[in-house]
Design a protein around this motif. Structure first.
Motif, PDB file in Angstrom:
ATOM      1  N   TYR A   1       1.083   7.420   6.362  1.00  0.00           N
ATOM      2  CA  TYR A   1       1.681   6.507   7.176  1.00  0.00           C
ATOM      3  C   TYR A   1       1.308   5.194   6.489  1.00  0.00           C
ATOM      4  CZ  TYR A   1      -2.522   6.472  10.016  1.00  0.00           C
ATOM      5  OH  TYR A   1      -3.854   6.168  10.196  1.00  0.00           O
ATOM      6  N   ASP A   2       1.819   3.993   6.685  1.00  0.00           N
ATOM      7  CA  ASP A   2       1.409   2.897   6.151  1.00  0.00           C
ATOM      8  C   ASP A   2       1.510   1.745   7.165  1.00  0.00           C
ATOM      9  OD1 ASP A   2       3.970   2.223   6.114  1.00  0.00           O
ATOM     10  OD2 ASP A   2       4.125   2.741   3.798  1.00  0.00           O
ATOM     11  N   ASN A   3       1.308   1.941   8.249  1.00  0.00           N
ATOM     12  CA  ASN A   3       1.346   0.907   9.318  1.00  0.00           C
ATOM     13  C   ASN A   3      -0.137   1.226  10.115  1.00  0.00           C
ATOM     14  OD1 ASN A   3       1.475  -0.963  11.430  1.00  0.00           O
ATOM     15  ND2 ASN A   3       3.246   0.034  12.435  1.00  0.00           N
ATOM     16  N   ASP A   4      -1.021   0.450   9.445  1.00  0.00           N
ATOM     17  CA  ASP A   4      -2.358   0.765  10.203  1.00  0.00           C
ATOM     18  C   ASP A   4      -2.870  -0.117  11.256  1.00  0.00           C
ATOM     19  OD1 ASP A   4      -2.945  -1.501   8.564  1.00  0.00           O
ATOM     20  OD2 ASP A   4      -4.411  -0.491   7.340  1.00  0.00           O
ATOM     21  N   GLY A   5      -1.610  -0.727  12.247  1.00  0.00           N
ATOM     22  CA  GLY A   5      -2.158  -1.298  13.167  1.00  0.00           C
ATOM     23  C   GLY A   5      -2.740  -2.741  13.292  1.00  0.00           C
ATOM     24  N   ALA A   6      -3.694  -2.970  14.015  1.00  0.00           N
ATOM     25  CA  ALA A   6      -4.029  -4.350  14.217  1.00  0.00           C
ATOM     26  C   ALA A   6      -4.233  -5.212  13.224  1.00  0.00           C
ATOM     27  CB  ALA A   6      -5.601  -4.086  14.918  1.00  0.00           C
ATOM     28  N   GLY A   7      -4.664  -4.610  12.003  1.00  0.00           N
ATOM     29  CA  GLY A   7      -4.434  -5.681  10.992  1.00  0.00           C
ATOM     30  C   GLY A   7      -3.270  -5.827  10.364  1.00  0.00           C
ATOM     31  N   GLY A   8      -2.441  -5.000  10.418  1.00  0.00           N
ATOM     32  CA  GLY A   8      -1.219  -4.931   9.608  1.00  0.00           C
ATOM     33  C   GLY A   8      -1.240  -4.938   8.356  1.00  0.00           C
ATOM     34  N   GLY A   9      -2.404  -4.231   7.709  1.00  0.00           N
ATOM     35  CA  GLY A   9      -2.631  -4.127   6.061  1.00  0.00           C
ATOM     36  C   GLY A   9      -1.677  -3.316   5.737  1.00  0.00           C
ATOM     37  N   GLY A  10      -1.130  -2.382   6.303  1.00  0.00           N
ATOM     38  CA  GLY A  10      -0.140  -1.529   5.659  1.00  0.00           C
ATOM     39  C   GLY A  10      -0.593  -0.716   4.382  1.00  0.00           C
ATOM     40  N   ASN A  11      -1.659  -0.203   4.680  1.00  0.00           N
ATOM     41  CA  ASN A  11      -2.231   0.714   3.607  1.00  0.00           C
ATOM     42  C   ASN A  11      -1.749   2.107   3.958  1.00  0.00           C
ATOM     43  OD1 ASN A  11      -3.661  -1.253   2.144  1.00  0.00           O
ATOM     44  ND2 ASN A  11      -5.269  -1.254   3.711  1.00  0.00           N
ATOM     45  N   THR A  12      -1.918   2.916   2.918  1.00  0.00           N
ATOM     46  CA  THR A  12      -1.484   4.270   3.073  1.00  0.00           C
ATOM     47  C   THR A  12      -2.617   5.228   3.690  1.00  0.00           C
ATOM     48  OG1 THR A  12       0.051   4.147   1.109  1.00  0.00           O
ATOM     49  CG2 THR A  12      -0.468   6.285   1.861  1.00  0.00           C
ATOM     50  N   THR A  13      -2.329   5.841   4.714  1.00  0.00           N
ATOM     51  CA  THR A  13      -3.321   6.629   5.305  1.00  0.00           C
ATOM     52  C   THR A  13      -2.664   7.927   5.860  1.00  0.00           C
ATOM     53  OG1 THR A  13      -4.044   4.363   6.172  1.00  0.00           O
ATOM     54  CG2 THR A  13      -4.948   6.140   7.219  1.00  0.00           C
ATOM     55  N   ILE A  14      -3.695   8.728   6.127  1.00  0.00           N
ATOM     56  CA  ILE A  14      -3.381  10.086   6.865  1.00  0.00           C
ATOM     57  C   ILE A  14      -4.511  10.461   7.972  1.00  0.00           C
ATOM     58  CG2 ILE A  14      -4.377  11.388   5.066  1.00  0.00           C
ATOM     59  CD1 ILE A  14      -1.552  13.309   5.449  1.00  0.00           C
ATOM     60  N   GLY A  15      -4.195  11.493   8.736  1.00  0.00           N
ATOM     61  CA  GLY A  15      -5.207  12.190   9.601  1.00  0.00           C
ATOM     62  C   GLY A  15      -5.827  11.008  10.448  1.00  0.00           C
ATOM     63  N   PHE A  16      -7.203  10.953  10.744  1.00  0.00           N
ATOM     64  CA  PHE A  16      -7.854  10.186  11.544  1.00  0.00           C
ATOM     65  C   PHE A  16      -8.064   8.862  10.887  1.00  0.00           C
ATOM     66  CE2 PHE A  16      -8.665  14.204  13.537  1.00  0.00           C
ATOM     67  CZ  PHE A  16      -8.141  14.010  14.669  1.00  0.00           C
ATOM     68  N   GLY A  17      -7.219   8.147  10.477  1.00  0.00           N
ATOM     69  CA  GLY A  17      -7.599   6.994   9.649  1.00  0.00           C
ATOM     70  C   GLY A  17      -8.013   7.139   8.110  1.00  0.00           C
ATOM     71  N   HIS A  18      -7.695   8.433   7.566  1.00  0.00           N
ATOM     72  CA  HIS A  18      -8.080   8.512   6.123  1.00  0.00           C
ATOM     73  C   HIS A  18      -7.357   7.696   5.319  1.00  0.00           C
ATOM     74  CE1 HIS A  18     -10.040  10.372   2.651  1.00  0.00           C
ATOM     75  NE2 HIS A  18      -8.665  10.736   2.084  1.00  0.00           N
ATOM     76  N   PHE A  19      -8.113   6.665   4.606  1.00  0.00           N
ATOM     77  CA  PHE A  19      -7.613   5.733   3.452  1.00  0.00           C
ATOM     78  C   PHE A  19      -7.296   6.708   2.459  1.00  0.00           C
ATOM     79  CE2 PHE A  19      -8.235   2.939  -0.068  1.00  0.00           C
ATOM     80  CZ  PHE A  19      -7.293   1.937   0.048  1.00  0.00           C
ATOM     81  N   VAL A  20      -5.967   6.519   2.032  1.00  0.00           N
ATOM     82  CA  VAL A  20      -5.443   7.047   0.800  1.00  0.00           C
ATOM     83  C   VAL A  20      -5.383   6.177  -0.371  1.00  0.00           C
ATOM     84  CG1 VAL A  20      -3.586   8.474  -0.391  1.00  0.00           C
ATOM     85  CG2 VAL A  20      -4.230   8.797   2.189  1.00  0.00           C
ATOM     86  N   HIS A  21      -4.837   4.852  -0.182  1.00  0.00           N
ATOM     87  CA  HIS A  21      -4.593   3.759  -1.316  1.00  0.00           C
ATOM     88  C   HIS A  21      -4.550   2.653  -0.676  1.00  0.00           C
ATOM     89  CE1 HIS A  21      -0.451   3.734  -2.043  1.00  0.00           C
ATOM     90  NE2 HIS A  21      -0.372   4.934  -1.857  1.00  0.00           N
ATOM     91  N   THR A  22      -4.682   1.799  -1.247  1.00  0.00           N
ATOM     92  CA  THR A  22      -4.248   0.254  -0.785  1.00  0.00           C
ATOM     93  C   THR A  22      -2.758   0.045  -1.025  1.00  0.00           C
ATOM     94  OG1 THR A  22      -6.303  -0.670  -1.748  1.00  0.00           O
ATOM     95  CG2 THR A  22      -4.484  -2.226  -1.160  1.00  0.00           C
ATOM     96  N   GLY A  23      -2.030  -0.538   0.194  1.00  0.00           N
ATOM     97  CA  GLY A  23      -0.569  -0.819  -0.056  1.00  0.00           C
ATOM     98  C   GLY A  23       0.368   0.472   0.508  1.00  0.00           C
ATOM     99  N   PRO A  24       1.634  -0.091   0.648  1.00  0.00           N
ATOM    100  CA  PRO A  24       2.422   1.237   1.526  1.00  0.00           C
ATOM    101  C   PRO A  24       2.495   2.333   0.544  1.00  0.00           C
ATOM    102  CG  PRO A  24       3.715  -0.723   0.439  1.00  0.00           C
ATOM    103  CD  PRO A  24       2.090  -1.113   0.339  1.00  0.00           C
ATOM    104  N   ILE A  25       3.165   3.224   1.135  1.00  0.00           N
ATOM    105  CA  ILE A  25       3.440   4.535   0.776  1.00  0.00           C
ATOM    106  C   ILE A  25       4.505   4.220  -0.668  1.00  0.00           C
ATOM    107  CG2 ILE A  25       4.619   6.851   0.935  1.00  0.00           C
ATOM    108  CD1 ILE A  25       3.871   6.452   3.865  1.00  0.00           C
ATOM    109  N   SER A  26       4.016   4.872  -1.793  1.00  0.00           N
ATOM    110  CA  SER A  26       4.724   4.685  -2.872  1.00  0.00           C
ATOM    111  C   SER A  26       5.026   5.837  -3.950  1.00  0.00           C
ATOM    112  CB  SER A  26       4.065   3.407  -3.618  1.00  0.00           C
ATOM    113  OG  SER A  26       2.768   4.068  -4.145  1.00  0.00           O
ATOM    114  N   GLY A  27       4.500   6.752  -3.609  1.00  0.00           N
ATOM    115  CA  GLY A  27       4.680   7.755  -4.508  1.00  0.00           C
ATOM    116  C   GLY A  27       3.392   8.058  -5.635  1.00  0.00           C
ATOM    117  N   ALA A  28       2.360   7.032  -5.143  1.00  0.00           N
ATOM    118  CA  ALA A  28       1.288   7.126  -6.306  1.00  0.00           C
ATOM    119  C   ALA A  28       0.652   8.598  -6.211  1.00  0.00           C
ATOM    120  CB  ALA A  28       0.195   6.065  -5.447  1.00  0.00           C
ATOM    121  N   THR A  29      -0.112   8.861  -7.300  1.00  0.00           N
ATOM    122  CA  THR A  29      -0.815  10.001  -7.546  1.00  0.00           C
ATOM    123  C   THR A  29      -1.553  10.410  -6.560  1.00  0.00           C
ATOM    124  OG1 THR A  29      -0.776   9.486  -9.838  1.00  0.00           O
ATOM    125  CG2 THR A  29      -2.309  11.256  -9.094  1.00  0.00           C
ATOM    126  N   SER A  30      -2.315   9.660  -5.728  1.00  0.00           N
ATOM    127  CA  SER A  30      -3.484   9.902  -4.703  1.00  0.00           C
ATOM    128  C   SER A  30      -2.597  10.218  -3.638  1.00  0.00           C
ATOM    129  CB  SER A  30      -4.209   8.660  -4.242  1.00  0.00           C
ATOM    130  OG  SER A  30      -3.231   7.530  -3.804  1.00  0.00           O
TER     131      SER A  30
END
Length: 187
Positions: free
Chosen positions: A50-79
């Motif tokens: 998901y890429d809507n990380d709530g309060a800050g509206g940062g839109g970073n790609t995340t999964i699980g219990f807030g595990h940061f995958v990469h900066t920015g929205p879901i994009s098909g990045a290798t990570s």
């Protein structure tokens, strides 16, 4: 006045020795299972990217219990490849334990006074949620003014130019945890 770690009465012999004990813990500290659960409750489990990380509206790609995958929205990045099919709750717990390693290191390096387990757990959650700009709170802890720390948590509620209610509630819960050992993360 900082909390006294102990009181003692000695004789006038300058070579006398006093043993002092405290219920607070000395290093090395490690986050407790209750501390991990506290942080996970604030992050909420999501099995898929998901890429809507709530309060800050940062839109970073995340999964699980807030595990940061990469900066920015879901994009098909290798990570993202590792998580395309989603993850289980057990995998999310493992990611959280790994993600708490750096906040634990920071608290262990920067705090130089004894802490109760619940005080440490509150600081780890705080540093996990606010990796940068946390020096003011950690410096206050080091003064030994334990009673002032809960109010200091509330100075860190600004995100995206606003004070989102979820962030205010999290800081209040961290303050309560630090002050009382109350692991209530309901929100």
């Amino acid at each position: 006045m900082p909390d006294a770690l102990a009181t003692a009465v000695t004789n006038t012999n300058p070579n006398s020795c006093v043993n002092v004990q405290t219920d607070r813990l000395c290093k090395p500290w490690q986050v407790s299972p209750a501390g991990v659960a506290f942080t996970e409750a604030w992050e909420q489990f999501r099995a898929h990217l998901y890429d809507n990380d709530g309060a800050g509206g940062g839109g970073n790609t995340t999964i699980g219990f807030g595990h940061f995958v990469h900066t920015g929205p879901i994009s098909g990045a290798t990570s993202e490849a590792l998580f395309l099919n989603g993850i289980t709750v057990a995998q999310a717990h493992e990611l959280m334990r790994h993600d708490l390693t750096d906040p634990q290191r920071i608290v262990n390096q920067r705090i130089h006074i004894p802490l109760y387990q619940y005080e440490y757990d509150a600081l780890v959650d705080f540093v996990y949620n606010l990796r940068h700009h946390n020096q003011g709170l950690l410096n206050l802890v080091n003064t030994g003014h334990y009673d002032r720390v809960p109010a200091k948590f509330m100075e860190y509620t600004l995100a995206g130019g606003a004070h989102p209610s979820g962030l205010v509630k999290r800081r209040r819960a961290e303050a309560n945890l630090f002050r009382d050992g109350n692991y209530d993360a309901s929100h």
